[in-house]
Design an enzyme around this catalytic site. Structure first.
Site, PDB file in Angstrom:
ATOM      1  N   LYS A  12       0.869  -1.192   0.000  1.00 21.61           N
ATOM      2  CA  LYS A  12       0.000   0.000   0.000  1.00 21.61           C
ATOM      3  C   LYS A  12       0.896   1.230   0.000  1.00 21.61           C
ATOM      4  CE  LYS A  12      -4.062   0.139   0.590  1.00 21.61           C
ATOM      5  NZ  LYS A  12      -5.174   0.101  -0.399  1.00 21.61           N
ATOM      6  N   THR A  57      -3.594  -5.301   0.937  1.00 22.88           N
ATOM      7  CA  THR A  57      -2.987  -3.979   1.088  1.00 22.88           C
ATOM      8  C   THR A  57      -3.829  -3.106   2.007  1.00 22.88           C
ATOM      9  OG1 THR A  57      -4.081  -3.040  -0.874  1.00 22.88           O
ATOM     10  CG2 THR A  57      -1.958  -4.146  -1.201  1.00 22.88           C
ATOM     11  N   ASP A  58      -5.145  -3.347   2.050  1.00 30.49           N
ATOM     12  CA  ASP A  58      -5.991  -2.575   2.963  1.00 30.49           C
ATOM     13  C   ASP A  58      -5.625  -2.866   4.406  1.00 30.49           C
ATOM     14  OD1 ASP A  58      -8.440  -0.773   3.116  1.00 30.49           O
ATOM     15  OD2 ASP A  58      -9.091  -2.447   4.374  1.00 30.49           O
ATOM     16  N   PHE A 152     -18.035  22.511  13.112  1.00 31.72           N
ATOM     17  CA  PHE A 152     -18.850  22.760  11.928  1.00 31.72           C
ATOM     18  C   PHE A 152     -20.199  22.086  12.148  1.00 31.72           C
ATOM     19  CE2 PHE A 152     -19.959  22.257   7.308  1.00 31.72           C
ATOM     20  CZ  PHE A 152     -20.021  23.617   7.043  1.00 31.72           C
ATOM     21  N   ARG A 169     -12.915  19.385  15.543  1.00 31.54           N
ATOM     22  CA  ARG A 169     -12.317  18.791  14.356  1.00 31.54           C
ATOM     23  C   ARG A 169     -10.959  19.428  14.106  1.00 31.54           C
ATOM     24  NH1 ARG A 169     -14.840  21.662   8.901  1.00 31.54           N
ATOM     25  NH2 ARG A 169     -14.510  23.814   9.580  1.00 31.54           N
ATOM     26  N   GLN A 216     -14.857  29.786   6.887  1.00 31.65           N
ATOM     27  CA  GLN A 216     -15.228  31.130   6.460  1.00 31.65           C
ATOM     28  C   GLN A 216     -14.963  32.154   7.560  1.00 31.65           C
ATOM     29  OE1 GLN A 216     -17.001  28.376   5.895  1.00 31.65           O
ATOM     30  NE2 GLN A 216     -18.242  28.503   4.029  1.00 31.65           N
ATOM     31  N   ASN A 242      -9.954  23.394   1.974  1.00 26.49           N
ATOM     32  CA  ASN A 242     -10.087  22.724   3.268  1.00 26.49           C
ATOM     33  C   ASN A 242      -9.390  21.370   3.186  1.00 26.49           C
ATOM     34  OD1 ASN A 242     -10.914  21.813   5.780  1.00 26.49           O
ATOM     35  ND2 ASN A 242     -12.936  22.735   5.594  1.00 26.49           N
ATOM     36  N   HIS A 244      -8.904  18.121   4.392  1.00 27.39           N
ATOM     37  CA  HIS A 244      -9.692  17.301   5.301  1.00 27.39           C
ATOM     38  C   HIS A 244      -8.824  16.254   6.006  1.00 27.39           C
ATOM     39  CE1 HIS A 244     -13.354  19.119   3.841  1.00 27.39           C
ATOM     40  NE2 HIS A 244     -13.007  18.838   2.603  1.00 27.39           N
TER      41      HIS A 244
END
Length: 298
Positions: A12, A57-58, A152, A169, A216, A242, A244
């Protein structure tokens, strides 16, 4: 004519592992790009399609996340050693496991705020006309992260909305900011270097010091702070993808007591929200064609 399988490996590549250490109010961050590969007797998988000896691979990806918590990341070397040993234990057919780790360094700008080491790329666009000059200074690729103090929630929803509300977050972005100077056609005493250094410091301070209910709100706070700090600026434009960071779900791992309490994240680079805003000083002279040469947000 007979053919035989030659050397082979699988794994991976480029698992983006972000480990936040929350042992106190002063957080630490380790930001990794992890690639794993296994070499060994995997001929049956290639020739017969038999996957009995193949560790997916996961699973390698999940192990990279789990070991960021179970082993920690005191150094990328010790983390890679532990991860490689675990992969060998989990895959008996493998004769070797290779773990490659890149680490992105961050500098602290607050207890839980960071800027990617090296800073951003300084920019300038000067438009000179006959009797008029516009100077746009700026910075791009300024990668910033707050590990908390961002939420958010309360947003509009419809039948296609799946995004959950959150009151804590990671807020991260690769900022592009450009600011326009006033009176640049007549002034000859501007210390452009000092102005730039002060502008970036102001942007960093506002990012670190703003509790964010949305990106924002953070952008406006940064632009507002910059205009307040430098009265000779007319406006500032900000563009912020953004970046993430999604909390890795450990619930499916068969490891007793392994929880992810806001500590291990996967960083993704697309798709991304793109937040852009302009903050303008009341009564500022018009920009004319100053922004025409600046790509992106206008």
């Amino acid at each position: 004519m007979a053919h035989r399988l030659g050397r082979n490996q699988y794994g991976k590549a480029e698992t983006r592992v972000v480990r936040i250490v929350r042992d106190s109010d002063r957080h630490d961050i380790r930001d990794l790009n992890v690639s794993t590969s296994l070499r060994g007797d995997f001929a049956d998988a290639h020739i017969r399609g038999d996957q009995a000896q193949v560790l997916p691979t996961d699973t390698q990806k999940n192990t990279a996340f789990a070991y960021a918590k179970l082993h920690g990341v005191d150094s990328i070397e010790s983390y890679a050693i532990a991860l490689g040993q675990r992969l060998l234990e989990a895959c008996p057919a493998a004769t070797s496991a290779q773990v490659s780790v890149e680490e992105y360094a961050w500098d602290r700008i607050g207890d839980h705020s960071f800027v990617r080491r090296g800073g951003g790329v300084r920019t300038a666009v000067v438009t000179s006309g006959r009797g008029r000059r516009h100077v746009l200074s700026g910075v791009k690729d300024l990668v910033l992260l707050n590990s908390t103090d961002s939420e958010f929630k309360g947003f509009l929803t419809d039948e296609f909305t799946t995004l959950p509300e959150t009151d804590d977050r990671i807020l991260a972005t690769s900022l592009v900011a450009t600011w326009r100077h006033t009176g640049a056609d007549s002034r000859t005493d501007v210390d452009w270097n000092a102005s730039y250094d002060a502008a970036v410091a102001t942007l960093l301070g506002a990012f670190a010091g703003t509790y964010s209910r949305a990106l924002q709100e953070t952008l406006f706070a940064m632009g507002d702070a910059l205009l307040e700090a430098q009265p000779e600026l007319a406006e500032v434009r900000l563009s912020a993808p953004n970046r993430h960071h999604h909390l890795v779900d450990f619930s499916g791992f068969r490891v007793d007591g392994l929880t992810n309490d806001g500590e291990v994240f996967v960083a993704t680079d697309r798709p991304y929200g793109l937040i852009e805003a302009e903050v303008t000083r009341d009564g500022a002279p018009p920009a004319g064609d100053a922004w025409l040469a600046v790509p992106g947000f206008c």
